[in-house]
Design a protein around this motif. Structure first.
Motif, mmCIF file in Angstrom:
data_model
loop_
_atom_site.group_PDB
_atom_site.id
_atom_site.type_symbol
_atom_site.label_atom_id
_atom_site.label_comp_id
_atom_site.label_asym_id
_atom_site.label_seq_id
_atom_site.Cartn_x
_atom_site.Cartn_y
_atom_site.Cartn_z
ATOM 1 N N LYS A 129 87.852 -51.295 42.538
ATOM 2 C CA LYS A 129 86.506 -50.746 42.323
ATOM 3 C C LYS A 129 86.575 -49.258 42.005
ATOM 4 N N LEU A 130 87.416 -48.533 42.740
ATOM 5 C CA LEU A 130 87.567 -47.107 42.468
ATOM 6 C C LEU A 130 88.195 -46.884 41.095
ATOM 7 N N ALA A 131 89.184 -47.688 40.764
ATOM 8 C CA ALA A 131 89.824 -47.574 39.443
ATOM 9 C C ALA A 131 88.806 -47.813 38.333
ATOM 10 N N ALA A 132 87.910 -48.769 38.527
ATOM 11 C CA ALA A 132 86.880 -49.048 37.521
ATOM 12 C C ALA A 132 85.922 -47.869 37.371
ATOM 13 N N ARG A 133 85.646 -47.173 38.475
ATOM 14 C CA ARG A 133 84.732 -46.022 38.412
ATOM 15 C C ARG A 133 85.299 -44.890 37.566
ATOM 16 N N VAL A 134 86.617 -44.723 37.578
ATOM 17 C CA VAL A 134 87.218 -43.621 36.832
ATOM 18 C C VAL A 134 87.754 -44.063 35.467
ATOM 19 N N ALA A 135 87.701 -45.367 35.202
ATOM 20 C CA ALA A 135 88.212 -45.883 33.928
ATOM 21 C C ALA A 135 87.461 -45.260 32.754
ATOM 22 N N GLY A 136 88.186 -44.973 31.707
ATOM 23 C CA GLY A 136 87.587 -44.444 30.490
ATOM 24 C C GLY A 136 87.092 -43.015 30.622
ATOM 25 N N GLY A 137 87.504 -42.321 31.672
ATOM 26 C CA GLY A 137 87.126 -40.926 31.832
ATOM 27 C C GLY A 137 85.669 -40.697 32.203
ATOM 28 N N ARG A 138 85.015 -41.729 32.751
ATOM 29 C CA ARG A 138 83.590 -41.574 33.098
ATOM 30 C C ARG A 138 83.363 -40.515 34.172
ATOM 31 N N LEU A 139 84.304 -40.380 35.073
ATOM 32 C CA LEU A 139 84.230 -39.338 36.110
ATOM 33 C C LEU A 139 85.563 -38.593 36.095
ATOM 34 N N PRO A 140 85.746 -37.689 35.142
ATOM 35 C CA PRO A 140 87.037 -37.036 34.976
ATOM 36 C C PRO A 140 87.449 -36.157 36.161
ATOM 37 N N ASN A 141 86.518 -35.810 37.024
ATOM 38 C CA ASN A 141 86.845 -34.972 38.177
ATOM 39 C C ASN A 141 87.038 -35.781 39.461
ATOM 40 N N LEU A 142 87.085 -37.111 39.340
ATOM 41 C CA LEU A 142 87.331 -37.994 40.484
ATOM 42 C C LEU A 142 88.740 -38.544 40.374
ATOM 43 N N HIS A 143 89.537 -38.303 41.415
ATOM 44 C CA HIS A 143 90.950 -38.657 41.383
ATOM 45 C C HIS A 143 91.304 -39.560 42.568
ATOM 46 N N PRO A 144 91.665 -40.815 42.300
ATOM 47 C CA PRO A 144 92.106 -41.687 43.391
ATOM 48 C C PRO A 144 93.443 -41.201 43.956
ATOM 49 N N VAL A 145 93.580 -41.271 45.270
ATOM 50 C CA VAL A 145 94.820 -40.933 45.953
ATOM 51 C C VAL A 145 95.150 -42.094 46.887
ATOM 52 N N VAL A 146 96.263 -42.751 46.648
ATOM 53 C CA VAL A 146 96.702 -43.825 47.532
ATOM 54 C C VAL A 146 97.652 -43.205 48.543
ATOM 55 N N ALA A 147 97.216 -43.197 49.792
ATOM 56 C CA ALA A 147 97.997 -42.576 50.864
ATOM 57 C C ALA A 147 97.549 -43.175 52.191
ATOM 58 N N PRO A 148 98.450 -43.230 53.157
ATOM 59 C CA PRO A 148 98.053 -43.760 54.472
ATOM 60 C C PRO A 148 97.084 -42.807 55.164
ATOM 61 N N ALA A 149 96.293 -43.343 56.062
ATOM 62 C CA ALA A 149 95.312 -42.511 56.768
ATOM 63 C C ALA A 149 95.982 -41.437 57.622
ATOM 64 N N ASP A 150 97.208 -41.685 58.102
ATOM 65 C CA ASP A 150 97.910 -40.681 58.912
ATOM 66 C C ASP A 150 98.170 -39.398 58.122
ATOM 67 N N ASP A 151 98.377 -39.556 56.822
ATOM 68 C CA ASP A 151 98.703 -38.428 55.953
ATOM 69 C C ASP A 151 97.870 -38.568 54.677
ATOM 70 N N PRO A 152 96.550 -38.401 54.793
ATOM 71 C CA PRO A 152 95.649 -38.761 53.698
ATOM 72 C C PRO A 152 95.548 -37.772 52.551
#
Length: 167
Positions: free
Chosen positions: A28-51
């Protein structure tokens, strides 16, 4: 799914950036940023311990929206997580936690069954990392909620939530 992150990406000042941390990739997050619709939104995959990715600049604001209670039910070291969040903020930065309110005095006992958490439990954990509770808001407070059932079983009635700002 990135709903809050998308709203924040639309709301930040010109030139502002938003990083949305998830423990695993979110379609869902990937779809939100697909095609540059939100160029200032960057997904970060990281564990909650070191988010927070180590290459990010100091952050002005971190939000935990409706998920601190969920993090309690994972093997996450919340003390390490909260310290990492504290260290990631620039001077004067803030951490905002919004979550479903459990009964006062219930601590962490309702996190798995009712998907709620006691406000005092969040304050105790977060302040141990060095944060100071700066403000509370009751704009999501619903006095009529007995806080005895899961928020998603309220049958259309609003559930009680709390909003806390730490610096």
């Amino acid at each position: 799914g990135g709903t809050t992150a998308a709203l924040l990406a639309l709301a930040v000042a010109p030139g502002g950036e938003v990083w949305a941390q998830t423990a695993k990739a979110s379609p869902k997050l990937a779809a939100r940023v697909a095609g540059g619709r939100l160029p200032n939104l960057h997904p970060v995959v990281a564990p909650a311990d070191d988010p927070v990715a180590p290459d990010l600049p100091p952050l002005a604001l971190i939000t935990i929206n409706m998920s601190y209670h969920d993090i309690v039910n994972t093997p996450t070291d919340r003390a390490a997580m909260n310290k990492r969040l504290y260290d990631a903020l620039k001077p004067g930065g803030a951490l905002v936690v919004i979550d479903n309110a459990a009964k006062e005095g219930s601590g962490l006992t309702a996190t798995n069954t009712l998907h709620r958490i006691a406000e005092a439990a969040v304050v105790a954990e977060v302040t141990r990392a060095g944060f100071v509770l700066d403000a509370k808001s009751n704009y999501l407070h619903v006095a009529s909620d007995p806080r005895e059932q899961a928020f998603f079983k309220m049958e259309g009635k609003p559930d009680d939530k709390f909003a806390l700002r730490f610096v």
